[in-house]
Enzyme design. Structure first.
Site, PDB file in Angstrom:
ATOM      1  CG  ASP A  46       4.040   3.910  14.289  1.00 55.27           C
ATOM      2  OD1 ASP A  46       4.013   3.449  13.131  1.00 55.27           O
ATOM      3  OD2 ASP A  46       4.678   3.360  15.219  1.00 55.27           O
ATOM      4  CB  VAL A  68      -2.961  -0.546  17.829  1.00 60.49           C
ATOM      5  CG1 VAL A  68      -2.784   0.560  16.822  1.00 60.49           C
ATOM      6  CG2 VAL A  68      -1.829  -1.571  17.757  1.00 60.49           C
ATOM      7  CE1 TYR A 162       2.647 -11.037  11.353  1.00 58.93           C
ATOM      8  CE2 TYR A 162       2.175 -12.851   9.848  1.00 58.93           C
ATOM      9  CZ  TYR A 162       2.385 -11.502  10.070  1.00 58.93           C
ATOM     10  OH  TYR A 162       2.322 -10.614   9.014  1.00 58.93           O
ATOM     11  CE  LYS A 166      -0.812  -9.895  10.480  1.00 55.98           C
ATOM     12  NZ  LYS A 166      -1.191  -8.480  10.579  1.00 55.98           N
TER      13      LYS A 166
HETATM   14  N1  LIG Z   1       6.211  -6.998   5.532  1.00 64.25           N
HETATM   15  C1  LIG Z   1       5.628  -8.109   5.107  1.00 64.25           C
HETATM   16  O1  LIG Z   1       6.243  -8.929   4.395  1.00 64.25           O
HETATM   17  C2  LIG Z   1       4.177  -8.375   5.472  1.00 64.25           C
HETATM   18  C3  LIG Z   1       3.486  -9.417   4.816  1.00 64.25           C
HETATM   19  C4  LIG Z   1       2.156  -9.658   5.150  1.00 64.25           C
HETATM   20  C5  LIG Z   1       1.541  -8.872   6.132  1.00 64.25           C
HETATM   21  N2  LIG Z   1       2.238  -7.894   6.758  1.00 64.25           N
HETATM   22  C6  LIG Z   1       1.540  -7.104   7.779  1.00 64.25           C
HETATM   23  O2  LIG Z   1       1.500  -5.758   7.348  1.00 64.25           O
HETATM   24  C7  LIG Z   1       1.477  -4.895   8.482  1.00 64.25           C
HETATM   25  C8  LIG Z   1       2.587  -3.874   8.358  1.00 64.25           C
HETATM   26  O3  LIG Z   1       3.812  -4.566   8.237  1.00 64.25           O
HETATM   27  P1  LIG Z   1       5.194  -3.837   7.883  1.00 64.25           P
HETATM   28  O4  LIG Z   1       6.080  -4.844   7.242  1.00 64.25           O
HETATM   29  O5  LIG Z   1       4.909  -2.556   7.178  1.00 64.25           O
HETATM   30  O6  LIG Z   1       5.750  -3.589   9.363  1.00 64.25           O
HETATM   31  P2  LIG Z   1       6.747  -2.490   9.956  1.00 64.25           P
HETATM   32  O7  LIG Z   1       7.397  -3.135  11.131  1.00 64.25           O
HETATM   33  O8  LIG Z   1       7.605  -1.896   8.894  1.00 64.25           O
HETATM   34  O9  LIG Z   1       5.736  -1.363  10.464  1.00 64.25           O
HETATM   35  C9  LIG Z   1       4.823  -1.594  11.512  1.00 64.25           C
HETATM   36  C10 LIG Z   1       4.527  -0.279  12.234  1.00 64.25           C
HETATM   37  O10 LIG Z   1       3.599  -0.577  13.303  1.00 64.25           O
HETATM   38  C11 LIG Z   1       4.002   0.132  14.453  1.00 64.25           C
HETATM   39  N3  LIG Z   1       3.531  -0.553  15.659  1.00 64.25           N
HETATM   40  C12 LIG Z   1       3.966  -1.726  16.180  1.00 64.25           C
HETATM   41  N4  LIG Z   1       3.321  -1.998  17.315  1.00 64.25           N
HETATM   42  C13 LIG Z   1       2.438  -0.982  17.530  1.00 64.25           C
HETATM   43  C14 LIG Z   1       1.495  -0.679  18.553  1.00 64.25           C
HETATM   44  N5  LIG Z   1       1.326  -1.491  19.612  1.00 64.25           N
HETATM   45  N6  LIG Z   1       0.757   0.443  18.425  1.00 64.25           N
HETATM   46  C15 LIG Z   1       0.926   1.268  17.360  1.00 64.25           C
HETATM   47  N7  LIG Z   1       1.813   1.049  16.383  1.00 64.25           N
HETATM   48  C16 LIG Z   1       2.561  -0.056  16.463  1.00 64.25           C
HETATM   49  C17 LIG Z   1       5.529   0.142  14.381  1.00 64.25           C
HETATM   50  O11 LIG Z   1       6.074   1.178  15.208  1.00 64.25           O
HETATM   51  C18 LIG Z   1       5.781   0.338  12.902  1.00 64.25           C
HETATM   52  O12 LIG Z   1       5.882   1.700  12.544  1.00 64.25           O
HETATM   53  C19 LIG Z   1       1.575  -5.793   9.708  1.00 64.25           C
HETATM   54  O13 LIG Z   1       0.283  -6.030  10.214  1.00 64.25           O
HETATM   55  C20 LIG Z   1       2.185  -7.063   9.142  1.00 64.25           C
HETATM   56  O14 LIG Z   1       1.860  -8.193   9.912  1.00 64.25           O
HETATM   57  C21 LIG Z   1       3.544  -7.621   6.445  1.00 64.25           C
END
Ligand SMILES: NC(=O)c1ccc[n+]([C@@H]2O[C@H](COP(=O)([O-])OP(=O)(O)OC[C@H]3O[C@@H](n4cnc5c(N)ncnc54)[C@H](O)[C@@H]3O)[C@@H](O)[C@H]2O)c1
Length: 263
Positions: A46, A68, A162, A166
Site C-alpha cells: 500500500d 503502484v 474510472y 476498469k
Molecule cells: N468500493 C466499491 O464499491 C468498489 C466497487 C467496484 C470496484 N472497486 C475497486 O476495488 C478496489 C478497492 O477498492 P476499495 O473500495 O477497497 O478502496 P479503498 O479506498 O478502501 O482502498 C484502496 C487502497 O489502495 C491504496 N492505494 C491508492 N492508491 C495507491 C497507489 N498509488 N499505490 C498503492 N496503493 C494505493 C489506498 O491507500 C487504499 O488503502 C479499487 O480498485 C476499486 O476501484 C471498489
C-alpha cells in the site's frame, strides 16, 4: 447474508504466497484477512504506510510500501515477496482510486484523467508484468485484477476515466488469461458491485432518498460487504476455480442482470 469470517474453515491456500495491492483498506484489507485465514503468506502492499503496516501486522504478513504507478516499486514488491517466501502464487492487483474530479467527460481535465488511468490501469499492467515471470518459472499462478461492474455496464453518474480504466483492466485480464493459460497461469478480472464502505454509509446517513434510488437497482437489496468480495478472491486464488480463466467475474448481487424501473 454474508458468512462471518470466524465461521470459515477453508484452508485452500496453505503454503501459497499472495501479493495484495491496496491491502490497507476496504476490499484489499478484507482479502488480506481472508487469504491469511486460508493459510497463505500475505504480502500487503500500500502507499499508505500506517494502514498497510497495520494490515500486515494483523495477518502476520509482510508490509511493502509501494506506489503502484511506479515500475521500480512494483518490481521490488514482487521480488521481495519471492525472496521472503520463495514463490509468488497469487497476485491480487486491487489498488484503485475514484477521485471526485473524475466526473463527466465535459468537466474532467486531462490531469485527472491521467491520474486515474495511472493508478487503476497502468498499475495492473505493471503488476502483471512483474508477477508473470515468477509464475512462469513455477508453472503455476492465479492473477486477480480488480475491475468493476461499471466495466460491464454504463453508470448513470459518470466517472469517465474510472469507467474507462476498469474496462481496460477487464480487457487486459482476458487477453493475459488466454496468453498464459497453457503455462498454468489463470488471469481473471474481478468485477465487484458497490461495496459497503464508509463513503457509502455516509451517503445513506445523509440522504436516505438517494440511497434508496441506488438500492432499487440491486436485486439483493443491499450493498456487498468487503468480506463477500474477499470470499470471491479466495475462490479465484484457489484450485477450486481451476477451470475459471479469462473471465469477467461479477460479484454484483445481480445488478447487471436487472432491468429496473423507477420506484
Ligand atoms: N468500493 C466499491 O464499491 C468498489 C466497487 C467496484 C470496484 N472497486 C475497486 O476495488 C478496489 C478497492 O477498492 P476499495 O473500495 O477497497 O478502496 P479503498 O479506498 O478502501 O482502498 C484502496 C487502497 O489502495 C491504496 N492505494 C491508492 N492508491 C495507491 C497507489 N498509488 N499505490 C498503492 N496503493 C494505493 C489506498 O491507500 C487504499 O488503502 C479499487 O480498485 C476499486 O476501484 C471498489
Amino acid at each position: 447474508m454474508p458468512v462471518e469470517p470466524t465461521e470459515i474453515i477453508c484452508r485452500r491456500l496453505v503454503g501459497r504466497t499472495a501479493v495484495i495491492t491496496g491491502a490497507g483498506s476496504g476490499i484489499g484489507l478484507a482479502t488480506a484477512r481472508r487469504l491469511a485465514s486460508e493459510g497463505a503468506h500475505v504480502v500487503c502492499a500500500d502507499i499508505d504506510e500506517t494502514a498497510g503496516k497495520a494490515a500486515a501486522e494483523e495477518v502476520a504478513g509482510l508490509f511493502v510500501k509501494v506506489d503502484v504507478t511506479d515500475k521500480d516499486d512494483v518490481d521490488a514488491l514482487f521480488r521481495t515477496a519471492f525472496d521472503t517466501y520463495g514463490s509468488v502464487d497469487i497476485a491480487f492487483n486491487n489498488a484503485g482510486i475514484s477521485p471526485p474530479e473524475d466526473d463527466s467527460i465535459l468537466t474532467t481535465g486531462l490531469d485527472a484523467w491521467r491520474r486515474v488511468q495511472d493508478v487503476n490501469l497502468t498499475s495492473v499492467y505493471l503488476c502483471c508484468k512483474a508477477a508473470l515471470p515468477y509464475m512462469q518459472r513455477q508453472g503455476r499462478g492465479s492473477i486477480i485484477n480488480t475491475a468493476s461492474f461499471v466495466a460491464i455496464m454504463g453508470a448513470a453518474t459518470s466517472q469517465i476515466s474510472y469507467t474507462a480504466s476498469k474496462g481496460g483492466v477487464l480487457a487486459m485480464s482476458r487477453e493475459l488469461g488466454v496468453q498464459f493459460a497453457r503455462e498454468g497461469i489463470r488471469v481473471n478480472a474481478l468485477c465487484p458491485g458497490p461495496v459497503n464502505t464508509p463513503l457509502l454509509q455516509e451517503l445513506f446517513a445523509k440522504d436516505p432518498e438517494r440511497a434508496a434510488r441506488r438500492l432499487v437497482h440491486i436485486p439483493l437489496g443491499r450493498f456487498a460487504e468487503p468480506t463477500e468480495i474477499a470470499a470471491a478472491v479466495a475462490f479465484l486464488a484457489s484450485d477450486d476455480s481451476s477451470f475459471i480463466n479469462a473471465t469477467d467475474f461479477l460479484v454484483d448481487g445481480g445488478i447487471s442482470g436487472a432491468y429496473v424501473t423507477p420506484l
